[in-house]
Design a protein around this motif. Structure first.
Motif, PDB file in Angstrom:
ATOM      1  N   VAL A  50      -1.815  -5.619 -40.614  1.00 63.59           N
ATOM      2  CA  VAL A  50      -0.787  -5.796 -41.647  1.00 63.59           C
ATOM      3  C   VAL A  50      -1.160  -5.044 -42.906  1.00 63.59           C
ATOM      4  O   VAL A  50      -0.312  -4.420 -43.554  1.00 63.59           O
ATOM      5  N   SER A  51      -2.447  -5.059 -43.267  1.00 54.79           N
ATOM      6  CA  SER A  51      -2.886  -4.344 -44.464  1.00 54.79           C
ATOM      7  C   SER A  51      -2.630  -2.843 -44.329  1.00 54.79           C
ATOM      8  O   SER A  51      -2.204  -2.187 -45.287  1.00 54.79           O
ATOM      9  N   ASN A 106     -19.392 -14.540 -43.001  1.00 56.48           N
ATOM     10  CA  ASN A 106     -18.620 -13.474 -42.367  1.00 56.48           C
ATOM     11  C   ASN A 106     -18.613 -13.560 -40.848  1.00 56.48           C
ATOM     12  O   ASN A 106     -18.002 -12.722 -40.179  1.00 56.48           O
ATOM     13  N   GLU A 107     -19.300 -14.565 -40.300  1.00 53.74           N
ATOM     14  CA  GLU A 107     -19.412 -14.667 -38.851  1.00 53.74           C
ATOM     15  C   GLU A 107     -18.634 -15.859 -38.285  1.00 53.74           C
ATOM     16  O   GLU A 107     -18.848 -16.244 -37.139  1.00 53.74           O
ATOM     17  N   SER A 108     -17.768 -16.457 -39.066  1.00 52.48           N
ATOM     18  CA  SER A 108     -17.049 -17.645 -38.612  1.00 52.48           C
ATOM     19  C   SER A 108     -16.009 -17.287 -37.562  1.00 52.48           C
ATOM     20  O   SER A 108     -15.556 -16.140 -37.449  1.00 52.48           O
ATOM     21  N   ARG A 109     -15.595 -18.280 -36.771  1.00 57.03           N
ATOM     22  CA  ARG A 109     -14.537 -18.083 -35.795  1.00 57.03           C
ATOM     23  C   ARG A 109     -13.210 -17.770 -36.486  1.00 57.03           C
ATOM     24  O   ARG A 109     -12.389 -17.020 -35.956  1.00 57.03           O
ATOM     25  N   LEU A 110     -13.001 -18.332 -37.666  1.00 56.38           N
ATOM     26  CA  LEU A 110     -11.771 -18.042 -38.399  1.00 56.38           C
ATOM     27  C   LEU A 110     -11.706 -16.566 -38.755  1.00 56.38           C
ATOM     28  O   LEU A 110     -10.677 -15.912 -38.556  1.00 56.38           O
ATOM     29  N   ARG A 111     -12.797 -16.030 -39.270  1.00 53.65           N
ATOM     30  CA  ARG A 111     -12.816 -14.610 -39.650  1.00 53.65           C
ATOM     31  C   ARG A 111     -12.606 -13.738 -38.410  1.00 53.65           C
ATOM     32  O   ARG A 111     -11.845 -12.770 -38.435  1.00 53.65           O
ATOM     33  N   TRP A 112     -13.249 -14.105 -37.308  1.00 55.30           N
ATOM     34  CA  TRP A 112     -13.092 -13.359 -36.058  1.00 55.30           C
ATOM     35  C   TRP A 112     -11.635 -13.370 -35.597  1.00 55.30           C
ATOM     36  O   TRP A 112     -11.099 -12.345 -35.159  1.00 55.30           O
ATOM     37  N   ALA A 113     -10.993 -14.526 -35.698  1.00 52.76           N
ATOM     38  CA  ALA A 113      -9.627 -14.661 -35.204  1.00 52.76           C
ATOM     39  C   ALA A 113      -8.605 -14.003 -36.118  1.00 52.76           C
ATOM     40  O   ALA A 113      -7.589 -13.477 -35.649  1.00 52.76           O
ATOM     41  N   ALA A 114      -8.848 -14.022 -37.428  1.00 56.26           N
ATOM     42  CA  ALA A 114      -7.846 -13.540 -38.386  1.00 56.26           C
ATOM     43  C   ALA A 114      -7.958 -12.057 -38.693  1.00 56.26           C
ATOM     44  O   ALA A 114      -6.960 -11.417 -39.041  1.00 56.26           O
ATOM     45  N   ALA A 115      -9.153 -11.482 -38.573  1.00 56.18           N
ATOM     46  CA  ALA A 115      -9.379 -10.104 -39.018  1.00 56.18           C
ATOM     47  C   ALA A 115      -8.465  -9.071 -38.352  1.00 56.18           C
ATOM     48  O   ALA A 115      -7.945  -8.190 -39.050  1.00 56.18           O
ATOM     49  N   LEU A 155      -8.554 -13.936 -47.164  1.00 59.56           N
ATOM     50  CA  LEU A 155      -8.889 -14.989 -46.207  1.00 59.56           C
ATOM     51  C   LEU A 155      -9.880 -15.931 -46.862  1.00 59.56           C
ATOM     52  O   LEU A 155     -10.929 -15.497 -47.358  1.00 59.56           O
ATOM     53  N   SER A 156      -9.547 -17.226 -46.895  1.00 55.20           N
ATOM     54  CA  SER A 156     -10.483 -18.221 -47.428  1.00 55.20           C
ATOM     55  C   SER A 156     -10.856 -19.204 -46.328  1.00 55.20           C
ATOM     56  O   SER A 156     -10.083 -19.424 -45.385  1.00 55.20           O
ATOM     57  N   ASP A 157     -12.025 -19.799 -46.460  1.00 58.98           N
ATOM     58  CA  ASP A 157     -12.405 -20.841 -45.504  1.00 58.98           C
ATOM     59  C   ASP A 157     -11.806 -22.172 -45.929  1.00 58.98           C
ATOM     60  O   ASP A 157     -11.008 -22.243 -46.873  1.00 58.98           O
ATOM     61  N   GLY A 158     -12.189 -23.243 -45.255  1.00 62.69           N
ATOM     62  CA  GLY A 158     -11.590 -24.540 -45.528  1.00 62.69           C
ATOM     63  C   GLY A 158     -11.983 -25.162 -46.843  1.00 62.69           C
ATOM     64  O   GLY A 158     -11.419 -26.184 -47.245  1.00 62.69           O
ATOM     65  N   SER A 159     -12.937 -24.547 -47.555  1.00 64.51           N
ATOM     66  CA  SER A 159     -13.331 -25.057 -48.868  1.00 64.51           C
ATOM     67  C   SER A 159     -12.785 -24.194 -49.997  1.00 64.51           C
ATOM     68  O   SER A 159     -13.144 -24.390 -51.160  1.00 64.51           O
ATOM     69  N   GLY A 160     -11.912 -23.226 -49.656  1.00 64.68           N
ATOM     70  CA  GLY A 160     -11.353 -22.361 -50.688  1.00 64.68           C
ATOM     71  C   GLY A 160     -12.255 -21.203 -51.071  1.00 64.68           C
ATOM     72  O   GLY A 160     -12.002 -20.514 -52.061  1.00 64.68           O
ATOM     73  N   HIS A 161     -13.306 -20.958 -50.301  1.00 60.89           N
ATOM     74  CA  HIS A 161     -14.239 -19.866 -50.560  1.00 60.89           C
ATOM     75  C   HIS A 161     -13.682 -18.593 -49.927  1.00 60.89           C
ATOM     76  O   HIS A 161     -13.466 -18.546 -48.720  1.00 60.89           O
ATOM     77  N   LEU A 162     -13.437 -17.563 -50.734  1.00 62.35           N
ATOM     78  CA  LEU A 162     -12.871 -16.328 -50.206  1.00 62.35           C
ATOM     79  C   LEU A 162     -13.898 -15.601 -49.345  1.00 62.35           C
ATOM     80  O   LEU A 162     -15.006 -15.313 -49.790  1.00 62.35           O
ATOM     81  N   VAL A 163     -13.488 -15.312 -48.114  1.00 61.89           N
ATOM     82  CA  VAL A 163     -14.387 -14.714 -47.128  1.00 61.89           C
ATOM     83  C   VAL A 163     -14.246 -13.195 -47.101  1.00 61.89           C
ATOM     84  O   VAL A 163     -15.236 -12.476 -47.009  1.00 61.89           O
ATOM     85  N   GLU A 172      -0.566 -15.171 -35.349  1.00 68.69           N
ATOM     86  CA  GLU A 172      -1.429 -14.342 -34.505  1.00 68.69           C
ATOM     87  C   GLU A 172      -2.862 -14.860 -34.504  1.00 68.69           C
ATOM     88  O   GLU A 172      -3.552 -14.776 -33.485  1.00 68.69           O
ATOM     89  N   THR A 173      -3.302 -15.395 -35.621  1.00 70.28           N
ATOM     90  CA  THR A 173      -4.655 -15.964 -35.708  1.00 70.28           C
ATOM     91  C   THR A 173      -4.775 -17.185 -34.806  1.00 70.28           C
ATOM     92  O   THR A 173      -5.751 -17.336 -34.058  1.00 70.28           O
ATOM     93  N   ARG A 174      -3.793 -18.066 -34.857  1.00 69.08           N
ATOM     94  CA  ARG A 174      -3.803 -19.269 -34.011  1.00 69.08           C
ATOM     95  C   ARG A 174      -3.754 -18.895 -32.531  1.00 69.08           C
ATOM     96  O   ARG A 174      -4.431 -19.514 -31.705  1.00 69.08           O
ATOM     97  N   GLN A 175      -2.962 -17.874 -32.192  1.00 69.35           N
ATOM     98  CA  GLN A 175      -2.881 -17.458 -30.790  1.00 69.35           C
ATOM     99  C   GLN A 175      -4.213 -16.906 -30.305  1.00 69.35           C
ATOM    100  O   GLN A 175      -4.628 -17.159 -29.173  1.00 69.35           O
ATOM    101  N   ARG A 176      -4.892 -16.181 -31.160  1.00 72.68           N
ATOM    102  CA  ARG A 176      -6.202 -15.625 -30.801  1.00 72.68           C
ATOM    103  C   ARG A 176      -7.214 -16.749 -30.580  1.00 72.68           C
ATOM    104  O   ARG A 176      -8.032 -16.691 -29.653  1.00 72.68           O
ATOM    105  N   LEU A 177      -7.164 -17.754 -31.410  1.00 73.74           N
ATOM    106  CA  LEU A 177      -8.043 -18.916 -31.226  1.00 73.74           C
ATOM    107  C   LEU A 177      -7.724 -19.627 -29.917  1.00 73.74           C
ATOM    108  O   LEU A 177      -8.620 -20.076 -29.197  1.00 73.74           O
ATOM    109  N   LEU A 178      -6.429 -19.719 -29.612  1.00 71.32           N
ATOM    110  CA  LEU A 178      -6.001 -20.403 -28.393  1.00 71.32           C
ATOM    111  C   LEU A 178      -6.409 -19.622 -27.149  1.00 71.32           C
ATOM    112  O   LEU A 178      -6.918 -20.185 -26.174  1.00 71.32           O
ATOM    113  N   ASP A 179      -6.228 -18.305 -27.172  1.00 69.08           N
ATOM    114  CA  ASP A 179      -6.555 -17.467 -26.013  1.00 69.08           C
ATOM    115  C   ASP A 179      -8.052 -17.440 -25.738  1.00 69.08           C
ATOM    116  O   ASP A 179      -8.472 -17.226 -24.592  1.00 69.08           O
ATOM    117  N   ASP A 180      -8.840 -17.644 -26.784  1.00 66.97           N
ATOM    118  CA  ASP A 180     -10.295 -17.568 -26.624  1.00 66.97           C
ATOM    119  C   ASP A 180     -10.914 -18.919 -26.330  1.00 66.97           C
ATOM    120  O   ASP A 180     -12.128 -19.094 -26.420  1.00 66.97           O
TER     121      ASP A 180
END
Length: 375
Positions: free
Chosen positions: A70-71, A55-64, A83-91, A192-200
């Protein structure tokens, strides 16, 4: 139930539901065959569960933030965002109602469950992990009977700086509630997730920035400054460095060249836009390598010849070697590639050495460029 019997089971179910085989894409039918080859019984697939969720990954931080927004907008719509990680594990999961959450729980669409194709059969998260592209799987297109009650749309999240596949954004809803707006909705969250990763992104070294500013004033052609985590370039270099993975490719070459030689260095580097003669010189901050200044020359006859030679090497790879190369190019480790292709990590190691030798490459980033050019 054998492999042929498993696929026939899915085809019979399709026909019983009033859908002919011609209504299903070749990509979906190939996924059914891969699922059958993995030994999955289509009459019921048990979705694997692993409670160890990151739950502490950069992906989760960027996508949440985007997923939460939207939800909230979809609170009256029976759609769950996953949201899943790169191994298909639902986060994590975002659902607007308890009823939607309960339905998702019933099919294993909740944090901790694994959604790779070889584990649960045809599904949009698994397909996006395989293709790194947006995918849609409608209810009747699922391989497993117990997943036909839902339809889903997914899209991979590619890191804007490294080009690595980080995970997948997914929207899942009851099959009869699917609407064509879902892929666009998922695409919005991914953007929006990619932009957040880029801005950070990290702040570049002051020494590297100063060297770039000085060099840019007198540069007559394409110029870039690159390090392990940043890259900036002048207007002339923009059309050349077009893909996110170009930064990683450029830095990997420059760092290796600087450590192996002294002074200004030259080589042919194949970017997403094609091969070019490339020059680099190190930039130090004190005694520490801060990055490199890179000048990009024009593509010459010799670089074109080198590209053709590499493409000829690609044609000499076996089907198994190309399959392994494709997975490695997506950013998978040798162990992850082995699990996906149902072979041992030692077999992946062996084939990867053969692939590097045949193509004349020295890194996974260079291999990724060749895979992209030969798709």
């Amino acid at each position: 139930m054998g492999d042929a019997g498993a696929v026939q089971h899915v085809l019979d179910r399709l026909e019983d539901g009033g859908h002919g085989p011609g209504t299903v894409s070749d990509a979906i039918q190939l996924s059914w065959r891969r699922s059958a080859d993995a030994g999955l019984p289509p009459d019921h697939v048990a979705v694997p569960f692993d409670p160890d969720v990151d739950n502490e990954s950069r992906l989760r931080w960027a996508a949440a933030p985007a997923l939460s927004t939207v939800s909230a907008d979809l609170s009256d719509v029976p759609v769950a965002l996953l949201l899943s990680d790169g191994s298909g594990h639902l986060v994590e999961r975002w659902a607007g109602s308890i009823r939607t959450s309960d339905q998702m729980d019933g099919i294993g669409a909740a944090p901790g469950y694994l959604c790779r194709e070889e584990l649960v059969g045809t599904n949009s998260i698994g397909l996006s992990l395989l293709t790194a592209a947006p995918t849609v799987v409608l209810g009747h297109e699922h391989y497993a009977d117990n997943l036909t009650g839902v339809s889903c749309a997914s899209s991979a999240v590619i890191h804007p700086a490294t080009g690595k596949l980080l995970g997948v954004i997914n929207a899942t809803c009851p099959a009869d509630a699917y609407h064509p707006f879902l892929p666009a909705l998922v695409g919005r969250v991914v953007a929006e997730t990619r932009q957040r990763l880029l801005d950070d992104g990290p702040v570049p070294s002051p020494a590297l920035r100063a060297a770039f500013v000085t060099a840019r004033r007198r540069a007559k052609g394409p110029l870039a400054a690159v390090s392990a985590n940043t890259m900036f370039f002048n207007t002339a270099a923009g059309p050349i460095l077009t893909a996110p993975g170009d930064r990683a490719l450029l830095w990997e070459w420059a760092e290796r060249a600087i450590h192996q030689h002294d002074g200004r260095l030259q080589a042919v580097v194949t970017f997403s836009s094609g091969p070019r003669t490339t020059y680099c010189e190190p930039v130090y901050e004190g005694m520490v390598l801060a990055g490199a200044l890179v000048r990009l020359g024009p593509a010459t006859a010799s670089t074109a010849s080198g590209s053709l030679q590499t493409d000829f090497g690609w044609s000499k790879l076996t089907d198994s070697e190309r399959s392994i190369a494709a997975q490695v190019a997506r950013g998978l480790t040798n162990r992850e590639t082995a699990a996906l292709l149902f072979i041992s990590p030692h077999t992946v190691d062996y084939h990867l050495r053969q692939i590097f030798r045949t193509l004349g490459v020295q890194s996974r980033v260079e291999l990724a460029r060749i895979v992209e050019r030969n798709r």
